[in-house]
Design an enzyme around this catalytic site. Structure first.
Site, mmCIF file in Angstrom:
data_model
loop_
_atom_site.group_PDB
_atom_site.id
_atom_site.type_symbol
_atom_site.label_atom_id
_atom_site.label_comp_id
_atom_site.label_asym_id
_atom_site.label_seq_id
_atom_site.Cartn_x
_atom_site.Cartn_y
_atom_site.Cartn_z
ATOM 1 C CE LYS A 52 -0.227 -0.489 5.017
ATOM 2 N NZ LYS A 52 -1.003 -1.019 6.137
ATOM 3 C CE1 TYR A 263 10.791 32.159 1.671
ATOM 4 C CE2 TYR A 263 11.108 29.786 1.659
ATOM 5 C CZ TYR A 263 10.706 30.945 1.024
ATOM 6 O OH TYR A 263 10.212 30.892 -0.251
HETATM 7 C C1 PLP Z 1 -0.093 -1.900 6.774
HETATM 8 C C2 PLP Z 1 -0.605 -3.212 7.207
HETATM 9 C C3 PLP Z 1 0.267 -4.294 7.375
HETATM 10 C C4 PLP Z 1 1.780 -4.147 7.330
HETATM 11 O O1 PLP Z 1 2.226 -3.648 8.564
HETATM 12 P P1 PLP Z 1 3.775 -3.365 8.901
HETATM 13 O O2 PLP Z 1 3.761 -2.888 10.292
HETATM 14 O O3 PLP Z 1 4.228 -2.323 7.931
HETATM 15 O O4 PLP Z 1 4.507 -4.645 8.714
HETATM 16 C C5 PLP Z 1 -0.292 -5.527 7.660
HETATM 17 N N1 PLP Z 1 -1.636 -5.677 7.799
HETATM 18 C C6 PLP Z 1 -2.496 -4.649 7.679
HETATM 19 C C7 PLP Z 1 -3.947 -4.879 7.870
HETATM 20 C C8 PLP Z 1 -2.012 -3.381 7.405
HETATM 21 O O5 PLP Z 1 -2.861 -2.349 7.316
#
Ligand code: PLP
Length: 361
Positions: A52, A263
């Site tokens: 993601k 700035y």
């Molecule tokens: C983002 C996510 C993960 C991955 O988590 P990490 O802490 O980055 O390993 C796994 N499961 C779900 C449901 C998530 O939203």
């Protein structure tokens, strides 16, 4: 007609842009090695991959093929808008969409492309069934209280009607090995496994993998650790850094004693000094919080940041590297495992704020 207008007529609007002045290099071998290490630590379970947010900022187009070639067969995104970039490289039925289906348009898109929703509520379950059903995943909330059905809803007819591949839950405090929430969530998850028909069970994120095989079930869902973060010390030795960020010098200049930089003139040169303006700003993810006290570097030479970080630029002290000139590439500190570089950000934030102007190599 003016000359400018006729130039416009001749313009080739699809000409490829010249090379960028800032770049993100993904160490593909390290990414593949991290996935394999997490898969091995998942015991008899297989590791999937959270990709993601454009693979945590590192670029799905770069990372998904590497993870696929390493052996990964299950990929997690949050939004339907993220699906296309992933299914360009892997079979759509391997892609799970964590936000589930909110309306008929999302159900129709899921069926059109073949990616699989993670159902998060009785309403989503009913909507998925009413629009045609088919394979889905199911999130059960066991204590993080974000998304998912309650364990008490496991026997509802809308849930029994689903064809569930992955039955999953998500840990709230897996990065705290001695949190009482971990065994509580484990027990709650185990108690729904018998009540809900499913093919694969999944609980652990990166940190959850370090909690041991009890937490692994059939499939683990690492994200951060793939990209070089070690949310638990047990994982640190197995995880290699993946991202390297560099930016080009745009201009160098000589400051006289008493001249200020940036700035609000927050830095004033105490003596004559050479400085460089680098093509990296907060719009690229180098947030203002990361400025004061930090340094860029070149061949290991430390180049302290001077004044405030601007939207598109940072000014650095070149005293340690007087040979630097416009066009030289400078290393921007982006080691997410180094607490000293975090400046109040979590390693997750350090990755996902990396901006779209960086060329992804
Ligand atoms: C983002 C996510 C993960 C991955 O988590 P990490 O802490 O980055 O390993 C796994 N499961 C779900 C449901 C998530 O939203």
């Amino acid at each position: 007609m003016t000359d400018t207008a006729s130039d416009g007529e001749r313009a080739d609007r699809s000409a490829p842009p010249p090379p960028a002045s800032l770049r993100l290099t993904v160490d593909r071998d390290a990414l593949a090695a991290n996935w394999r290490a997490l898969d091995a630590r998942s015991g008899s379970a297989r590791a999937g991959a959270a990709v993601k947010a454009d693979a945590y900022g590192l670029g799905a187009a770069t990372c998904v093929p590497v993870l696929r070639d390493a052996g990964c067969e299950t990929f997690f995104v949050a939004h339907w808008s993220e699906v296309a970039a992933v299914i360009a490289h892997v079979p759509p039925q391997q892609v799970a969409v964590l936000h589930g289906v909110r309306n008929e348009a999302e159900c129709a898109y899921a069926r059109a492309v073949g990616a699989v929703p993670v159902i998060n509520s009785l309403e989503q379950a009913a909507l998925w069934a009413a629009t045609g059903g088919g394979t889905c995943h199911l999130m059960v909330d066991t204590g993080i209280n974000r998304l998912g059905i309650a364990a008490s809803e496991a026997n509802e007819a809308a849930i029994s009607a689903l064809d569930i591949d992955i039955l999953m839950s998500h840990l709230a405090s897996a990065d705290e090995a001695d949190s009482a929430l971990n065994p509580r969530q484990l027990t709650a998850f185990q108690s729904v496994l018998g009540a809900i028909r499913h093919r694969r069970a999944s609980l652990a994120n990166s940190a959850g993998i370090a909690l041991g095989e009890d937490y692994a079930f059939d499939l683990t869902r690492p994200g951060l650790a793939l990209y070089g973060g070690a949310p638990r010390p047990e994982l640190a030795a197995a995880i290699r850094p993946v991202a390297q960020v560099q930016a080009a010098i745009l201009q160098t200049r000589a400051l006289a004693a008493g001249e200020s930089v940036g700035y609000n003139a927050t830095f004033t040169a105490p003596a004559p000094m050479r400085v460089a303006t680098v093509s990296m700003g907060y719009a690229d993810g180098f947030l203002r919080s990361r400025g004061p006290g930090n340094a860029f570097s070149h061949n290991g030479r430390r180049l302290p940041i001077l004044g405030k970080v601007s939207m598109d630029m940072v000014v650095i002290d070149c005293t340690a590297a007087p040979d630097l000139a416009a066009g030289n590439w400078i290393d921007v500190p982006w080691n997410i495992a180094d607490a000293a570089q975090q400046s109040g950000l979590s390693p997750y934030e350090m990755l996902t704020v990396i901006g779209g102007r960086l060329r992804r190599d």
